[in-house]
Design a protein around this motif. Structure first.
Motif, PDB file in Angstrom:
ATOM      1  N   ILE A  76       2.923   0.811   7.480  1.00 13.89           N
ATOM      2  CA  ILE A  76       2.973   0.992   6.021  1.00 13.89           C
ATOM      3  C   ILE A  76       1.810   0.270   5.354  1.00 13.89           C
ATOM      4  CG2 ILE A  76       4.296   0.455   3.931  1.00 13.89           C
ATOM      5  CD1 ILE A  76       6.856   0.938   5.649  1.00 13.89           C
ATOM      6  N   ARG A  77       1.573  -0.968   5.745  1.00 16.73           N
ATOM      7  CA  ARG A  77       0.503  -1.765   5.128  1.00 16.73           C
ATOM      8  C   ARG A  77      -0.853  -1.076   5.281  1.00 16.73           C
ATOM      9  NH1 ARG A  77      -3.290  -5.883   5.982  1.00 16.73           N
ATOM     10  NH2 ARG A  77      -3.235  -7.500   4.395  1.00 16.73           N
ATOM     11  N   SER A  78      -1.156  -0.616   6.476  1.00 20.94           N
ATOM     12  CA  SER A  78      -2.464   0.011   6.676  1.00 20.94           C
ATOM     13  C   SER A  78      -2.593   1.288   5.847  1.00 20.94           C
ATOM     14  CB  SER A  78      -2.719   0.299   8.156  1.00 20.94           C
ATOM     15  OG  SER A  78      -1.854   1.288   8.644  1.00 20.94           O
ATOM     16  N   HIS A  79      -1.506   2.047   5.730  1.00 18.36           N
ATOM     17  CA  HIS A  79      -1.568   3.281   4.945  1.00 18.36           C
ATOM     18  C   HIS A  79      -1.593   3.001   3.446  1.00 18.36           C
ATOM     19  CE1 HIS A  79      -0.752   5.000   8.864  1.00 18.36           C
ATOM     20  NE2 HIS A  79      -1.271   6.117   8.378  1.00 18.36           N
ATOM     21  N   VAL A  80      -0.969   1.921   3.018  1.00 16.43           N
ATOM     22  CA  VAL A  80      -1.075   1.524   1.609  1.00 16.43           C
ATOM     23  C   VAL A  80      -2.532   1.217   1.279  1.00 16.43           C
ATOM     24  CG1 VAL A  80      -0.518  -0.308  -0.060  1.00 16.43           C
ATOM     25  CG2 VAL A  80       1.306   0.737   1.294  1.00 16.43           C
ATOM     26  N   LEU A  81      -3.191   0.489   2.161  1.00 11.00           N
ATOM     27  CA  LEU A  81      -4.609   0.171   1.934  1.00 11.00           C
ATOM     28  C   LEU A  81      -5.457   1.440   1.873  1.00 11.00           C
ATOM     29  CD1 LEU A  81      -4.945  -2.953   4.242  1.00 11.00           C
ATOM     30  CD2 LEU A  81      -5.001  -2.908   1.740  1.00 11.00           C
ATOM     31  N   TRP A  82      -5.190   2.387   2.774  1.00 17.64           N
ATOM     32  CA  TRP A  82      -5.916   3.660   2.742  1.00 17.64           C
ATOM     33  C   TRP A  82      -5.620   4.421   1.454  1.00 17.64           C
ATOM     34  CZ3 TRP A  82      -9.869   5.176   5.523  1.00 17.64           C
ATOM     35  CH2 TRP A  82     -10.092   4.595   6.769  1.00 17.64           C
ATOM     36  N   ALA A  83      -4.359   4.394   1.019  1.00 16.63           N
ATOM     37  CA  ALA A  83      -3.984   5.113  -0.202  1.00 16.63           C
ATOM     38  C   ALA A  83      -4.642   4.505  -1.430  1.00 16.63           C
ATOM     39  CB  ALA A  83      -2.462   5.131  -0.365  1.00 16.63           C
ATOM     40  N   VAL A  84      -4.741   3.185  -1.462  1.00 15.27           N
ATOM     41  CA  VAL A  84      -5.428   2.525  -2.581  1.00 15.27           C
ATOM     42  C   VAL A  84      -6.879   3.014  -2.632  1.00 15.27           C
ATOM     43  CG1 VAL A  84      -6.313   0.292  -3.386  1.00 15.27           C
ATOM     44  CG2 VAL A  84      -3.911   0.511  -2.710  1.00 15.27           C
ATOM     45  N   GLY A  85      -7.508   3.083  -1.479  1.00  5.10           N
ATOM     46  CA  GLY A  85      -8.876   3.604  -1.420  1.00  5.10           C
ATOM     47  C   GLY A  85      -8.944   5.073  -1.786  1.00  5.10           C
ATOM     48  N   GLY A  86      -7.972   5.852  -1.307  1.00  8.97           N
ATOM     49  CA  GLY A  86      -7.938   7.282  -1.627  1.00  8.97           C
ATOM     50  C   GLY A  86      -7.780   7.527  -3.115  1.00  8.97           C
ATOM     51  N   GLY A  87      -7.043   6.653  -3.786  1.00 11.50           N
ATOM     52  CA  GLY A  87      -6.863   6.780  -5.229  1.00 11.50           C
ATOM     53  C   GLY A  87      -8.145   6.548  -6.007  1.00 11.50           C
ATOM     54  N   LEU A  88      -9.118   5.932  -5.366  1.00 14.36           N
ATOM     55  CA  LEU A  88     -10.401   5.661  -6.029  1.00 14.36           C
ATOM     56  C   LEU A  88     -11.403   6.809  -5.908  1.00 14.36           C
ATOM     57  CD1 LEU A  88     -10.893   1.927  -4.992  1.00 14.36           C
ATOM     58  CD2 LEU A  88     -10.303   2.803  -7.266  1.00 14.36           C
ATOM     59  N   ILE A  89     -11.065   7.829  -5.131  1.00 12.94           N
ATOM     60  CA  ILE A  89     -11.972   8.975  -4.997  1.00 12.94           C
ATOM     61  C   ILE A  89     -12.230   9.531  -6.403  1.00 12.94           C
ATOM     62  CG2 ILE A  89     -12.217  11.342  -4.117  1.00 12.94           C
ATOM     63  CD1 ILE A  89     -10.530  10.459  -1.691  1.00 12.94           C
ATOM     64  N   PRO A  90     -13.498   9.658  -6.789  1.00  8.50           N
ATOM     65  CA  PRO A  90     -13.812   9.999  -8.177  1.00  8.50           C
ATOM     66  C   PRO A  90     -13.562  11.451  -8.595  1.00  8.50           C
ATOM     67  CG  PRO A  90     -15.820   9.799  -6.902  1.00  8.50           C
ATOM     68  CD  PRO A  90     -14.682   9.402  -5.993  1.00  8.50           C
ATOM     69  N   ILE A  91     -13.185  12.309  -7.675  1.00  9.78           N
ATOM     70  CA  ILE A  91     -13.006  13.723  -8.006  1.00  9.78           C
ATOM     71  C   ILE A  91     -11.529  13.995  -8.283  1.00  9.78           C
ATOM     72  CG2 ILE A  91     -13.344  16.100  -7.220  1.00  9.78           C
ATOM     73  CD1 ILE A  91     -15.490  14.867  -5.276  1.00  9.78           C
ATOM     74  N   PRO A  92     -11.209  14.452  -9.510  1.00  8.74           N
ATOM     75  CA  PRO A  92      -9.812  14.729  -9.851  1.00  8.74           C
ATOM     76  C   PRO A  92      -9.167  15.711  -8.868  1.00  8.74           C
ATOM     77  CG  PRO A  92     -11.185  14.819 -11.814  1.00  8.74           C
ATOM     78  CD  PRO A  92     -12.116  14.714 -10.628  1.00  8.74           C
TER      79      PRO A  92
END
Length: 186
Positions: A11-27
């Protein structure tokens, strides 16, 4: 290692990936990336708990828990506004993505650890558990960010200590003692 500890690592590793994924600048691309991260997490958790898993069942599970996701889509669409929209939308989407991924993972672990599957679970109790875990997920993401900053500060301090040792200002023993003290803070 216990299943619970291994599940928390997943879960922790995927939360970190999701936080990064949320920063992708394309809506909407950010939204799709986070969903893919959550599905990958579900697959790993299902494998850990030896539960049957399919991508379609995973998609249905995520959709059932996260609901209409209007808030996430709204944060994603904010990124389309030039300048400040990218910043505000990115920060909002990043935090929501991490909290949502945490919540999806916690609900799945609860179901799997009680010998259930993603096919035969009580949707109403799962949604309530998701809402509760989502609130905890906000703090979890915030703590991860704080720990990341703390680790960066400790790393900088270690670099400075190394330079002081190289310059002969600190002995090997002093360096090791300070290094041990700094690493204990992580």
């Amino acid at each position: 290692m216990s299943k619970q500890i291994e599940a928390e690592k997943i879960i922790r590793s995927h939360v970190l990936w999701a936080v990064g994924g949320g920063l992708i600048p394309i809506p909407l691309v950010d939204f799709a990336a986070v969903t893919a991260i959550q599905l990958e997490m579900l697959q790993q958790l299902a494998n850990l708990y030896e539960v049957d898993y399919s991508q379609n069942v995973g998609k249905s599970f995520v959709s059932a828990l996260t609901g209409t996701t209007i808030a996430s889509i709204g944060a994603s669409m904010l990124k389309a506004i030039p300048g400040i929209g990218s910043i505000v939308g990115g920060v909002s989407m990043s935090a929501m993505s991490g909290a949502s991924t945490y919540a999806v993972g916690q609900v799945a672990v609860n179901i799997f650890s009680n010998s259930g599957s993603l096919i035969d679970f009580n949707i109403e109790s799962a949604k309530q558990a998701y809402e509760s875990a989502y609130e905890k997920g906000k703090s979890y993401v915030s703590d991860l960010e704080d720990n990341k900053a703390k680790a960066a500060n400790i790393y900088e301090s270690l670099e400075k200590l190394g330079k002081l040792k190289q310059q002969g200002i600190l002995s090997q023993e002093e360096f090791e003692a300070k290094k041990k003290e700094l690493l204990a803070r992580i």
